[in-house]
Design an enzyme around this catalytic site. Structure first.
Site, mmCIF file in Angstrom:
data_model
loop_
_atom_site.group_PDB
_atom_site.id
_atom_site.type_symbol
_atom_site.label_atom_id
_atom_site.label_comp_id
_atom_site.label_asym_id
_atom_site.label_seq_id
_atom_site.Cartn_x
_atom_site.Cartn_y
_atom_site.Cartn_z
ATOM 1 N N GLU A 253 10.570 -17.905 9.436
ATOM 2 C CA GLU A 253 10.627 -19.179 9.901
ATOM 3 C C GLU A 253 9.345 -19.863 10.267
ATOM 4 O O GLU A 253 9.110 -20.383 11.667
ATOM 5 C CB GLU A 253 11.778 -19.389 10.962
ATOM 6 C CG GLU A 253 12.944 -18.991 10.691
ATOM 7 C CD GLU A 253 14.122 -19.227 11.709
ATOM 8 O OE1 GLU A 253 13.834 -19.364 12.804
ATOM 9 O OE2 GLU A 253 15.125 -18.922 11.245
ATOM 10 N N GLU A 366 21.509 -15.570 5.673
ATOM 11 C CA GLU A 366 22.324 -15.679 6.570
ATOM 12 C C GLU A 366 23.549 -17.095 6.554
ATOM 13 O O GLU A 366 23.692 -17.737 7.469
ATOM 14 C CB GLU A 366 21.194 -16.438 7.787
ATOM 15 C CG GLU A 366 20.148 -15.559 7.903
ATOM 16 C CD GLU A 366 19.260 -15.931 9.062
ATOM 17 O OE1 GLU A 366 19.502 -16.663 9.706
ATOM 18 O OE2 GLU A 366 17.927 -15.173 9.030
#
Ligand SMILES: *[C@@H]1O[C@H](CO)[C@@H](O)[C@H](O)[C@H]1NC(C)=O
Ligand SMILES: *[C@@H]1O[C@H](CO)[C@@H](O)[C@H](O)[C@H]1NC(C)=O
Ligand SMILES: *[C@@H]1O[C@H](CO)[C@@H](O)[C@H](O)[C@H]1NC(C)=O
Ligand SMILES: *[C@@H]1O[C@H](CO)[C@@H](O)[C@H](O)[C@H]1NC(C)=O
Length: 458
Positions: A253, A366
């Site tokens: 991220e 995810e």
């Protein structure tokens, strides 16, 4: 497959929609109308029981009556129909047991036997579709889920889960709580819990779950000192974990949503600049080469599941690393979605192909699809389609090598704590709460259909 097919194959028919604790238990009327954008329109009305004791095989036979393409005949030769029925009817049996005949059956024994049985499941179907595995994140050790025998029994079911991702225990604050002092205790317990499965090690460099020595240093960081700390962390963990990791999420991220594709401000970026991402991959790449490891190095992020500036930024990163001769093997597409706001299958597929065109693999890392609570028949139905679309996109892209859900049981989902008022995002639930039998939800069938549809096409 279209939504219509999902409807006509019975995925949304009686019994397929399991109600969460506190919702349902009564008979409701289901009316699902296909979205206007779909080519064929149909509506499907049925008296729908949200009781968990309704068996899946009932929904199959109902759907057989309404369509020539039944769920059973769309399955591969390994007799998915009967094994699926076994799985579902077993869980239905144990739920029935807990609700209506607890006196004469030991529910605990039943569900544990089910979870370790040889039923055909998501991981089996993923392999048949040419993927490495279907997997899940889990937050083990030291949590409620680690102590829940019903949860662990389903995690251990290799037919559903061939891969495991540590939700937290490999993150910086756990693995290097003090400068240069590494603690592998939790990570080792995770490897033990995941024995027999591939492990996507997660993650090395991120903006969160950092130890105080990084976020509140006694002596302010300089570019050189923080880069040295970053390299030490990466190098040490790559060498310690080695090939026990199928892959490592080296950087997690790095990019922002606003403006999309800019670097996010965090301790690494603020001190080192964009070079921190390159430094992390360089350190990992060097350690892999020096130790002749096979572990694959990934960049992992969210909102890069569809083409747009954030995905373009991740694509540019892949190109930059490759141009520098630094190893990057794959990109993780997190895929934390909201029912009804999920990119179409074609959009996800095109995005995956944009990455694989750069000579990297992709993994759905995810996946979950959350709802506004309480769930409605419409939102649950949409959720099945959304799960289907992501999995089907991966199935359609050869270098999408696997799919991982971000935990599989609503009881332990991160969603309600992070997005208040939302939840119900996972593939299973526990109607009786923690430490009680798990029940498959309709999205499980949507995922299975996406995977077995591929097997059929092959
Ligand atoms: C149910 O199974 C548990 C665990 O095996 C056992 O301890 C318990 O005595 C059993 N209960 C009944 C009613 O058989
Ligand atoms: C190492 O980590 C484990 C698991 O998180 C924890 O129980 C233990 O206290 C830690 N050890 C040290 C010395 O910090
Ligand atoms: C930090 O150092 C690296 C390598 O020496 C360099 O590439 C980078 O631009 C520097 N960052 C800043 C913010 O000066
Ligand atoms: C994407 O980036 C371009 C410039 O690189 C910019 O003009 C455009 O506004 C950005 N789009 C969005 C949606 O942020």
């Amino acid at each position: 497959m279209s939504l219509r097919s999902l409807l006509t194959t019975g995925l949304l028919a009686a019994g397929a929609l399991a109600a969460p604790p506190g919702y349902g238990g009564s008979t409701v009327t289901v009316t699902v109308t296909e979205k206007a954008s779909c080519s064929a329109s149909t509506s499907h009305s049925t008296s729908h029981s949200t009781s968990h004791s309704t068996s899946h095989s009932t929904s199959h036979s109902t759907s057989k009556a309404s369509t020539p393409k039944t769920y059973a005949t769309s399955t591969p030769s390994s007799s998915h129909s009967s094994t699926s029925s076994t799985l579902t009817s077993s869980s239905a049996t144990s739920v029935t047991t807990t609700t209506s005949s607890a006196a004469n059956t030991n529910a605990s024994t039943t569900i544990l036997a089910t979870a370790t049985s040889t039923s055909y499941g998501l991981n089996d179907a993923a392999k048949k579709a040419g993927k490495l595995w279907f997997g899940t994140a889990l937050d083990v050790p030291g949590t409620g889920e680690a102590q829940d025998p019903y949860y662990i029994a389903e995690f251990d079911n290799i037919h559903d889960f061939g891969e495991a991702t540590p939700a937290n225990i490999m993150k910086y604050e756990f693995t290097e709580p003090e400068a240069g002092v590494f603690n592998y205790t939790g990570a080792e317990e995770f490897f033990t819990a995941a024995a027999g499965k591939a492990v996507r090690c997660h993650n090395l460099i991120w903006s969160s779950e950092l130890p105080a020595f990084i976020t509140a240093p006694t002596v302010p960081w300089t570019n050189a000192t923080l880069t040295a700390a970053l390299r030490r962390h990466v190098t040490t963990l790559v060498e310690h974990f080695g090939d026990r990791c199928y892959s490592l999420d080296v950087v997690n991220e790095a990019f922002s949503d606003s403006p999309a594709g800019a670097y996010s401000a965090n301790v690494w970026y603020n001190t080192i600049g964009p070079a921190y991402v390159v430094e992390a991959f360089q350190a990992a790449s060097d350690a892999v080469r020096a130790n002749n490891l096979a572990v694959k190095l990934y960049y992992n992020d969210y909102n890069i599941e569809y083409l747009g500036n954030k995905s373009y930024a991740a694509q540019a990163l892949v190109k930059d690393l490759k141009n520098r001769g630094i190893q990057i093997d794959g990109v993780g597409l997190e895929s934390h979605f909201i029912a009804g706001e999920t990119p179409a299958k074609a959009a996800q597929q095109a995005n995956m192909e944009a990455f694989t065109a750069l000579d990297v693999d992709v993994v759905v890392t995810e996946l979950d699809v959350r709802l506004t609570l309480p769930p409605t028949v419409a939102s649950e139905s949409q959720q099945v389609v959304d799960y289907y679309n992501t999995v089907a996109a991966c199935v359609a892209v050869p270098r999408c090598v696997g799919i991982v859900v971000w935990d599989f049981d609503d009881t332990y989902s991160w969603i309600p704590g992070t997005f208040p008022g939302q939840g119900y995002g996972d593939l299973f639930l526990q109607p009786g709460g923690a430490n009680t039998p798990l029940v498959r939800k309709a999205p499980y069938d949507g995922v299975l259909e996406a995977l077995t549809g591929a097997a059929e096409a092959n």
